[in-house]
Write a protein that holds these residues in place. Structure first.
Motif, PDB file in Angstrom:
ATOM      1  N   UNK A 102       0.836  -1.198   0.000  1.00  0.00           N
ATOM      2  CA  UNK A 102       0.000   0.000   0.000  1.00  0.00           C
ATOM      3  C   UNK A 102       0.869   1.245   0.000  1.00  0.00           C
ATOM      4  N   UNK A 103       0.262   2.328  -0.427  1.00  0.00           N
ATOM      5  CA  UNK A 103       0.907   3.635  -0.332  1.00  0.00           C
ATOM      6  C   UNK A 103      -0.067   4.545   0.398  1.00  0.00           C
ATOM      7  N   UNK A 104       0.078   4.652   1.712  1.00  0.00           N
ATOM      8  CA  UNK A 104      -0.882   5.442   2.489  1.00  0.00           C
ATOM      9  C   UNK A 104      -0.894   6.907   2.081  1.00  0.00           C
ATOM     10  N   UNK A 105      -2.030   7.523   2.240  1.00  0.00           N
ATOM     11  CA  UNK A 105      -2.175   8.949   1.980  1.00  0.00           C
ATOM     12  C   UNK A 105      -1.342   9.712   3.018  1.00  0.00           C
ATOM     13  N   UNK A 106      -0.655  10.733   2.588  1.00  0.00           N
ATOM     14  CA  UNK A 106       0.138  11.536   3.521  1.00  0.00           C
ATOM     15  C   UNK A 106      -0.780  12.494   4.285  1.00  0.00           C
ATOM     16  N   UNK A 107      -0.285  12.965   5.418  1.00  0.00           N
ATOM     17  CA  UNK A 107      -1.056  13.938   6.197  1.00  0.00           C
ATOM     18  C   UNK A 107      -1.365  15.184   5.366  1.00  0.00           C
ATOM     19  N   UNK A 108      -0.393  15.625   4.588  1.00  0.00           N
ATOM     20  CA  UNK A 108      -0.572  16.834   3.766  1.00  0.00           C
ATOM     21  C   UNK A 108      -1.710  16.658   2.775  1.00  0.00           C
ATOM     22  N   UNK A 109      -1.736  15.531   2.080  1.00  0.00           N
ATOM     23  CA  UNK A 109      -2.787  15.284   1.085  1.00  0.00           C
ATOM     24  C   UNK A 109      -4.139  15.147   1.776  1.00  0.00           C
ATOM     25  N   UNK A 110      -4.158  14.393   2.879  1.00  0.00           N
ATOM     26  CA  UNK A 110      -5.420  14.179   3.589  1.00  0.00           C
ATOM     27  C   UNK A 110      -5.972  15.490   4.142  1.00  0.00           C
ATOM     28  N   UNK A 111      -5.105  16.318   4.709  1.00  0.00           N
ATOM     29  CA  UNK A 111      -5.558  17.599   5.236  1.00  0.00           C
ATOM     30  C   UNK A 111      -6.136  18.475   4.129  1.00  0.00           C
ATOM     31  N   UNK A 112      -5.457  18.514   2.992  1.00  0.00           N
ATOM     32  CA  UNK A 112      -5.963  19.302   1.860  1.00  0.00           C
ATOM     33  C   UNK A 112      -7.278  18.736   1.328  1.00  0.00           C
ATOM     34  N   UNK A 113      -7.387  17.425   1.259  1.00  0.00           N
ATOM     35  CA  UNK A 113      -8.625  16.791   0.818  1.00  0.00           C
ATOM     36  C   UNK A 113      -9.801  17.250   1.676  1.00  0.00           C
ATOM     37  N   UNK A 114      -9.637  17.169   2.990  1.00  0.00           N
ATOM     38  CA  UNK A 114     -10.740  17.527   3.875  1.00  0.00           C
ATOM     39  C   UNK A 114     -10.951  19.036   3.977  1.00  0.00           C
ATOM     40  N   UNK A 115      -9.932  19.834   3.669  1.00  0.00           N
ATOM     41  CA  UNK A 115     -10.140  21.279   3.560  1.00  0.00           C
ATOM     42  C   UNK A 115     -11.007  21.590   2.338  1.00  0.00           C
ATOM     43  N   UNK A 116     -10.833  20.843   1.262  1.00  0.00           N
ATOM     44  CA  UNK A 116     -11.653  21.023   0.064  1.00  0.00           C
ATOM     45  C   UNK A 116     -13.103  20.626   0.351  1.00  0.00           C
ATOM     46  N   UNK A 117     -13.298  19.502   1.010  1.00  0.00           N
ATOM     47  CA  UNK A 117     -14.656  19.047   1.344  1.00  0.00           C
ATOM     48  C   UNK A 117     -15.300  20.000   2.351  1.00  0.00           C
ATOM     49  N   UNK A 118     -14.513  20.460   3.301  1.00  0.00           N
ATOM     50  CA  UNK A 118     -14.989  21.422   4.289  1.00  0.00           C
ATOM     51  C   UNK A 118     -16.096  20.865   5.170  1.00  0.00           C
ATOM     52  N   UNK A 119     -17.016  21.734   5.555  1.00  0.00           N
ATOM     53  CA  UNK A 119     -18.104  21.356   6.456  1.00  0.00           C
ATOM     54  C   UNK A 119     -19.160  20.469   5.793  1.00  0.00           C
ATOM     55  N   UNK A 120     -19.060  20.274   4.488  1.00  0.00           N
ATOM     56  CA  UNK A 120     -20.001  19.374   3.813  1.00  0.00           C
ATOM     57  C   UNK A 120     -19.844  17.932   4.290  1.00  0.00           C
ATOM     58  N   UNK A 121     -18.753  17.618   4.962  1.00  0.00           N
ATOM     59  CA  UNK A 121     -18.555  16.272   5.508  1.00  0.00           C
ATOM     60  C   UNK A 121     -19.536  15.993   6.649  1.00  0.00           C
ATOM     61  N   UNK A 122     -20.017  17.057   7.304  1.00  0.00           N
ATOM     62  CA  UNK A 122     -20.923  16.896   8.444  1.00  0.00           C
ATOM     63  C   UNK A 122     -22.193  16.162   8.028  1.00  0.00           C
ATOM     64  N   UNK A 123     -22.508  15.108   8.778  1.00  0.00           N
ATOM     65  CA  UNK A 123     -23.716  14.293   8.575  1.00  0.00           C
ATOM     66  C   UNK A 123     -23.781  13.646   7.195  1.00  0.00           C
ATOM     67  N   UNK A 124     -22.643  13.464   6.555  1.00  0.00           N
ATOM     68  CA  UNK A 124     -22.600  12.843   5.235  1.00  0.00           C
ATOM     69  C   UNK A 124     -22.410  11.332   5.349  1.00  0.00           C
ATOM     70  N   UNK A 125     -22.608  10.658   4.233  1.00  0.00           N
ATOM     71  CA  UNK A 125     -22.287   9.233   4.130  1.00  0.00           C
ATOM     72  C   UNK A 125     -21.056   9.110   3.239  1.00  0.00           C
ATOM     73  N   UNK A 126     -20.124   8.246   3.626  1.00  0.00           N
ATOM     74  CA  UNK A 126     -18.799   8.197   3.004  1.00  0.00           C
ATOM     75  C   UNK A 126     -18.436   6.743   2.727  1.00  0.00           C
ATOM     76  N   UNK A 127     -18.091   6.438   1.490  1.00  0.00           N
ATOM     77  CA  UNK A 127     -17.629   5.094   1.116  1.00  0.00           C
ATOM     78  C   UNK A 127     -16.131   5.158   0.885  1.00  0.00           C
ATOM     79  N   UNK A 128     -15.382   4.407   1.681  1.00  0.00           N
ATOM     80  CA  UNK A 128     -13.927   4.313   1.544  1.00  0.00           C
ATOM     81  C   UNK A 128     -13.619   2.978   0.881  1.00  0.00           C
ATOM     82  N   UNK A 129     -13.625   2.977  -0.452  1.00  0.00           N
ATOM     83  CA  UNK A 129     -13.315   1.766  -1.212  1.00  0.00           C
ATOM     84  C   UNK A 129     -11.795   1.582  -1.197  1.00  0.00           C
ATOM     85  N   UNK A 130     -11.331   0.360  -1.206  1.00  0.00           N
ATOM     86  CA  UNK A 130      -9.888   0.086  -1.136  1.00  0.00           C
ATOM     87  C   UNK A 130      -9.319   0.748   0.119  1.00  0.00           C
TER      88      UNK A 130
END
Length: 190
Positions: free
Chosen positions: A27-55
């Motif tokens: 595996x090649x885990x996601x780095x903290x930098x990429x993950x932080x930027x990903x969730x900054x892009x999603x922002x507060x829309x993550x609240x009360x959402x449904x999320x599928x983490x495939x693979x």
């Protein structure tokens, strides 16, 4: 060679939690930098959402989604060894009604999923095997698994990227962080 550190949860209710990692180069885990930027892009829309983490691998992205307020996360992992690590990492979530974990092939699962739809589908498959393209084609054929205003997010190495056209969704953004590319897709309104 840089030593790989255990993934951590960056923000939310589980902030600072270190997850167990999967040994080896499978595996090649996601780095903290990429993950932080990903969730900054999603922002507060993550609240009360449904999320599928495939693979799902270690579950780092899905657990981060939960930590930041996702209402439900589904983790899919095919590898028995990785599933075992993922299952152990999920013990940090005390309420097992807010997630589900399935040990199966994500591509097969995506073909048969019909009882639930998601606001976010995160696809970070093994690299260089065209799996991400196949996953997107399956989702395009089974579009009801993505909510109308939902996003599909693909994590790949930039050398794997190719523009793909679909009937039911289209690419709307890309973000490159070193040797990681995040590609964002959204449903086409007809």
């Amino acid at each position: 060679m840089k030593k790989r550190t255990n993934p951590r949860i960056i923000s939310g209710t589980l902030k600072g939690l270190r997850l167990k990692s999967i040994p080896g180069k499978e595996t090649r885990p996601i780095t903290d930098r990429v993950k932080e930027n990903l969730f900054n892009i999603i922002g507060n829309d993550i609240l009360e959402s449904s999320f599928l983490d495939a693979f799902a691998g270690t579950g780092s992205v899905g657990i981060e989604a939960f930590s930041r307020g996702a209402e439900f996360v589904l983790f899919i992992e095919k590898s028995k060894a990785q599933y075992s690590v993922l299952d152990n990492n999920l013990k940090c979530i005390k309420d097992n009604n807010v997630y589900s974990i399935i040990n199966t092939d994500a591509l097969i699962f995506l073909k048969t999923l019909s009882s639930r739809s998601f606001d976010y589908i995160y696809i970070a498959p093994p690299q260089y095997h065209h799996i991400w393209q196949n996953a997107l084609k399956i989702i395009d054929e089974n579009k009801d698994i993505l909510n109308g205003d939902g996003w599909i997010i693909v994590q790949i190495d930039p050398v794997e990227y190719e523009y793909l056209q679909f009937e039911n969704f289209s690419e709307f953004d890309q973000r490159k962080y070193g040797n990681t590319l995040l590609v964002f897709y959204i449903m086409i309104t007809k």
